[in-house]
Motif scaffolding. Structure first.
Motif, short mmCIF file in Angstrom:
data_model
loop_
_atom_site.label_atom_id
_atom_site.label_comp_id
_atom_site.label_asym_id
_atom_site.label_seq_id
_atom_site.Cartn_x
_atom_site.Cartn_y
_atom_site.Cartn_z
N GLU A 78 0.78 -1.36 -0.05
CA GLU A 78 0.23 0.02 0.17
C GLU A 78 0.79 1.15 -0.03
O GLU A 78 0.39 2.26 -0.39
N PRO A 82 -0.51 3.14 -3.15
CA PRO A 82 -1.53 3.54 -2.56
C PRO A 82 -3.09 3.69 -3.39
O PRO A 82 -3.11 4.02 -4.64
N GLU A 84 -6.55 1.51 -4.63
CA GLU A 84 -7.34 0.03 -4.96
C GLU A 84 -6.20 -0.91 -5.26
O GLU A 84 -6.55 -2.33 -4.56
N GLY A 86 -3.00 -1.36 -4.06
CA GLY A 86 -2.35 -1.57 -2.59
C GLY A 86 -3.04 -2.46 -1.96
O GLY A 86 -2.83 -3.56 -1.17
N LYS A 87 -4.54 -1.92 -1.76
CA LYS A 87 -5.33 -2.68 -0.96
C LYS A 87 -5.60 -4.25 -1.56
O LYS A 87 -5.60 -5.07 -0.91
N THR A 90 -2.82 -6.35 -0.54
CA THR A 90 -2.57 -6.85 0.54
C THR A 90 -3.73 -7.83 0.79
O THR A 90 -3.44 -8.92 1.42
N LEU A 91 -4.96 -7.76 0.26
CA LEU A 91 -5.95 -8.89 0.38
C LEU A 91 -5.57 -10.19 -0.12
O LEU A 91 -5.86 -10.99 0.50
N LYS A 94 -3.68 -12.58 1.85
CA LYS A 94 -4.31 -12.84 2.94
C LYS A 94 -4.81 -14.39 2.94
O LYS A 94 -5.14 -14.94 3.84
N ASN A 133 -11.23 -4.27 -7.71
CA ASN A 133 -12.32 -3.63 -7.09
C ASN A 133 -13.21 -3.03 -8.57
O ASN A 133 -13.64 -2.00 -8.46
N GLU A 198 -15.69 -6.27 0.48
CA GLU A 198 -14.10 -6.42 -0.05
C GLU A 198 -14.09 -6.81 -1.47
O GLU A 198 -15.15 -7.21 -2.12
N ASP A 199 -13.06 -6.78 -1.76
CA ASP A 199 -12.93 -7.23 -3.12
C ASP A 199 -12.62 -9.04 -3.48
O ASP A 199 -11.72 -9.50 -3.34
#
Length: 394
Positions: A78, A82, A84, A86-87, A90-91, A94, A133, A198-199
């Motif tokens: 991120e 920075p 969508e 970066g998010k 991260t996801l 996970k 996204n 979430e995406d």
């Protein structure tokens, strides 16, 4: 009636754990600031006049270069991208099991160059591609929209790209949507219905990457928050014609679910369909395994090009190399059987004195053109997706 994976209520373990990732991912996503500049360009910018710097900054804000950046963890994702993208990075990390290598490909938040970003992805050695996204709708699935371009990308690169570059795309329906008719039918696309903020497309992509290509995606866990659909919605997504005596029907869209038979409160893949219910490659694992097997055979045989002779011994060595790839899958139960046929080898095995003129010409043509046709047929042992049990009480 809603889908019943097990049509009574016994205790059944339908899946085995995986320990490492088996798919490399490319995520195309919007960023709110331009990608970091190199030290050299930063130094040149520092020496420019104040007005020139303002002009350059304005230009950069409108044109983020779609340069892929590789990530092996979500650290600094991120910070690097920075927004969508970066998010999404991260996801995707996970997921467990999840990917080990993910490429982030940035586009500008206000004027995204989807076509340029996917052109950059075409040269990457990836198996899964997703746009961060971005739900599928009339705008996004248009020919110049991000999902329309993604669908065309995975088909074009898989069919006409370099060897080993075959891939699949993943896209999500809008939150809460249960309408399978919105998709672009394509066996190389995976569509997911969800109830998440979430995406979901990115999360499912990470889940797919965590399993070997021949593992069914049915009931594999997705680390995301998504309340389950009601039975009516699942009937709409899967088709109401599925009954106890039928196999999975499907309309090309998967969904996220929380089955009561699985302990805990996790979210799982409700099915493992590809995006074309009428295709022979109806399931994700079928499409991925064919790509994987094709790659393994090509990689095994590339060393034979320019070395193996068009002779009985040479072509038998070629067959042995293919058997070395296919036999372990039979031993592991992934394939039920396989058959390899080399038509010119069958002719070379015959007594030369018994060859017809046509057969002799076929051998001569193979030798002159330096071309050998090899036919391989495999019988894939698909995973169980439904269990139907009739109970009789007397």
């Amino acid at each position: 009636m809603p889908v019943r994976y097990i049509r009574v209520d016994p205790t059944v373990n339908l899946f085995a754990p995986a320990v490492r990732a088996f798919g490399t991912i490319a995520i195309v996503g919007r960023v709110t600031t331009p990608a970091p500049t190199s030290p050299a360009s930063a130094s040149a910018s520092a020496s420019a006049s104040a007005s020139a710097k303002k002009s350059a900054a304005a230009d950069a804000a409108a044109a983020v270069p779609p340069t892929p950046v590789a990530f092996t963890s979500p650290d600094k994702a991120e910070e690097t991208f920075p927004g969508e993208l970066g998010k999404a990075l991260t996801l995707v990390f996970k997921q467990s099991p999840g990917p080990t290598l993910v490429y982030g490909v940035p586009v500008d938040a206000t004027a995204p160059d989807w076509k340029g970003a996917l052109s950059a992805v075409a040269g990457l050695n990836v198996q899964l591609v997703v746009v961060a996204n971005t739900p599928i709708d009339a705008t996004s699935k248009a020919p110049d929209g991000p999902i329309g371009l993604l669908s065309a990308h995975v088909t074009s690169v898989s069919d006409t790209g370099a060897d080993g570059m075959e891939r699949m795309g993943v896209a999500m329906l809008p939150k809460g949507s249960a309408d399978p008719k919105v998709i672009l039918p394509n066996e190389r696309m995976v569509y997911i219905a969800h109830n998440s903020d979430e995406d979901a497309a990115v999360a499912v992509t990470g889940t797919i990457a965590g399993y070997e290509p021949f593992v069914s995606l049915l009931l594999k866990q997705v680390n995301i928050e998504s309340p389950p659909f009601n039975p009516t919605d699942i009937d709409t997504l899967n088709g109401p014609t599925e009954v106890s005596g039928s196999g999975p029907t499907g309309a090309g869209v998967n969904w996220l679910t929380t089955p009561a038979l699985i302990p805990g409160n996790g979210v799982y893949m409700g099915e493992g369909y590809t995006g074309n219910p009428g295709s022979p490659k109806k399931y994700i694992d079928v499409c991925r395994f064919i790509d994987h097997l094709s790659f393994l055979l090509k990689a095994q045989l590339i060393g034979s090009i320019g070395n193996v002779r068009i002779s009985r011994s040479g072509l038998r060595a070629l067959v042995a190399q293919m058997e070395a790839v296919l036999s372990p899958f039979v031993d592991a139960g992934v394939l039920n059987s396989f058959e390899i046929v080399v038509p010119v080898l069958a002719l070379l095995d015959k007594d030369p004195a018994t060859l017809t003129t046509d057969e002799a010409n076929r051998i001569h043509t193979a030798e002159v053109q330096r071309l050998v046709q090899v036919l391989a047929a495999v019988e894939y042992a698909g995973a169980v997706h439904r269990i139907s049990i009739d109970l009789k009480f007397e």
